[in-house]
Enzyme design. Sequence first.
Site, PDB file in Angstrom:
ATOM      1  N   ASN A  93      -7.291  -3.392  -9.019  1.00  0.00           N
ATOM      2  CA  ASN A  93      -6.855  -2.685  -7.746  1.00  0.00           C
ATOM      3  C   ASN A  93      -7.743  -1.355  -9.008  1.00  0.00           C
ATOM      4  O   ASN A  93      -7.079  -2.167 -10.612  1.00  0.00           O
ATOM      5  CB  ASN A  93      -6.254  -1.383  -7.256  1.00  0.00           C
ATOM      6  CG  ASN A  93      -5.944  -2.168  -5.284  1.00  0.00           C
ATOM      7  OD1 ASN A  93      -6.771  -2.025  -5.138  1.00  0.00           O
ATOM      8  ND2 ASN A  93      -4.992  -3.202  -5.877  1.00  0.00           N
ATOM      9  N   THR A 107      -0.122   3.221  -4.703  1.00  0.00           N
ATOM     10  CA  THR A 107       0.070   2.593  -6.168  1.00  0.00           C
ATOM     11  C   THR A 107      -0.651   2.017  -7.263  1.00  0.00           C
ATOM     12  O   THR A 107      -0.177   1.931  -7.706  1.00  0.00           O
ATOM     13  CB  THR A 107       0.233   0.706  -5.074  1.00  0.00           C
ATOM     14  OG1 THR A 107      -0.825   0.619  -4.787  1.00  0.00           O
ATOM     15  CG2 THR A 107       1.522   0.178  -4.061  1.00  0.00           C
ATOM     16  N   CYS A 136       0.711  -1.165  -0.624  1.00  0.00           N
ATOM     17  CA  CYS A 136      -0.169   0.406  -0.103  1.00  0.00           C
ATOM     18  C   CYS A 136       0.763   1.280   0.159  1.00  0.00           C
ATOM     19  O   CYS A 136       1.904   1.552   0.823  1.00  0.00           O
ATOM     20  CB  CYS A 136      -1.071  -0.165   1.241  1.00  0.00           C
ATOM     21  SG  CYS A 136      -2.137   1.427   1.266  1.00  0.00           S
ATOM     22  N   GLY A 137       1.137   1.864  -1.128  1.00  0.00           N
ATOM     23  CA  GLY A 137       1.541   3.066  -1.742  1.00  0.00           C
ATOM     24  C   GLY A 137       1.602   4.273  -0.631  1.00  0.00           C
ATOM     25  O   GLY A 137       1.768   4.543   0.278  1.00  0.00           O
ATOM     26  N   CYS A 167      -4.870   6.428  -3.457  1.00  0.00           N
ATOM     27  CA  CYS A 167      -4.179   4.726  -3.831  1.00  0.00           C
ATOM     28  C   CYS A 167      -3.632   5.067  -4.816  1.00  0.00           C
ATOM     29  O   CYS A 167      -3.078   5.569  -5.796  1.00  0.00           O
ATOM     30  CB  CYS A 167      -5.428   3.978  -5.101  1.00  0.00           C
ATOM     31  SG  CYS A 167      -4.127   2.366  -4.971  1.00  0.00           S
TER      32      CYS A 167
HETATM   33  N1  LIG Z   1      -4.463   2.161  -1.087  1.00  0.00           N
HETATM   34  C1  LIG Z   1      -3.490   1.632  -1.212  1.00  0.00           C
HETATM   35  C2  LIG Z   1      -3.639   0.245  -1.829  1.00  0.00           C
HETATM   36  C3  LIG Z   1      -3.964  -1.386  -0.596  1.00  0.00           C
HETATM   37  C4  LIG Z   1      -3.630  -2.186  -1.661  1.00  0.00           C
HETATM   38  C5  LIG Z   1      -5.166  -2.553  -1.638  1.00  0.00           C
HETATM   39  N2  LIG Z   1      -6.186  -2.299  -2.235  1.00  0.00           N
HETATM   40  C6  LIG Z   1      -5.251  -3.801  -2.535  1.00  0.00           C
HETATM   41  O1  LIG Z   1      -4.335  -4.335  -3.650  1.00  0.00           O
HETATM   42  O2  LIG Z   1      -5.652  -5.188  -2.163  1.00  0.00           O
HETATM   43  C7  LIG Z   1      -1.821   2.450  -1.782  1.00  0.00           C
HETATM   44  O3  LIG Z   1      -2.609   3.518  -1.721  1.00  0.00           O
HETATM   45  O4  LIG Z   1      -1.364   2.039  -2.375  1.00  0.00           O
END
Ligand SMILES: N[C@H](CCC[C@H](N)C(=O)O)C(=O)O
EC number: 5.1.1.7
Length: 263
Positions: free
Chosen positions: A172, A201, A74-75, A199
Amino acid sequence: MQINFYKYQGAGNDFILIDNRLSVLKGIDKESVAQLCDRRFGIGGDGLMLLEDEPGYDFRMIYYNADGNEGSMCGNGGRCIVAFAKHLGVIDDATKFLATDGLHHAKISEAGDWVSLQMIDVTRIDQDGEAYVLNTGSPHYVKLASDLEVKDVYNEGYAIRNNATYKQEGINVNFVQKEGEGYFVRTFERGVENETYACGTGVTAVALAMAKHNHQSGIISTPVRVLGGNLNIRFDYDGEKFSNIFLEGPAELVFKGVINLNS
Ligand SMILES: N[C@H](CCC[C@H](N)C(=O)O)C(=O)O
């Protein structure tokens, strides 16, 4: 059992954080995570993280999605846990820590509210029709959109995440539209199973996919607006490999409190 927790947000992607260096929690079950992340019956969050000791690193990041499943990288969570580590005095202004996808380097501003997080190198981008599919620590689907302010991101994202190709592992889903020098992005997140405000990533995947899409190369810096704020992605691209990828943006301690856990 009473456990201190901290609530952080990074561009509106919000997380519950627990300092587990003393192993106050011997693991946490799926139901407890889902309950704590519930916005009506719990604290509320897109995910929950444990900060733990790890030999050879400043700390280890353990990340759970809001549904209680242990997620991939999770980025924004990574940026928030760096701010948390600084708040706890575990790190000063630079760190190396371990997450599920390996080693991460990060830097944090003196005020502790702006984090630059190195992401894993990426060598592979696949296509699914017109969309791009890649893994930036988590799996992402990136699709160009033209009506993003009014798009039904929940229903369109849900349909893609649950189609025959992705249903089992999940994905995602990011929709992207050109805006100014960069992009506007909205994301349907696996594990939250809803649109989130940001998000990390995901915007990283978008920036890389758009560089490929636009046949750019060299040192690239891409500003991205999301529902909860602004992020920036910097990276090198030689036409095949993406390296020195940095996700940059805000991370803020919102409040702290005490959880009553049954076990
Ligand atoms: N919010 C996250 C991504 C979480 C990953 C999750 N949603 C998954 O792929 O299971 C971010 O900032 O990168």
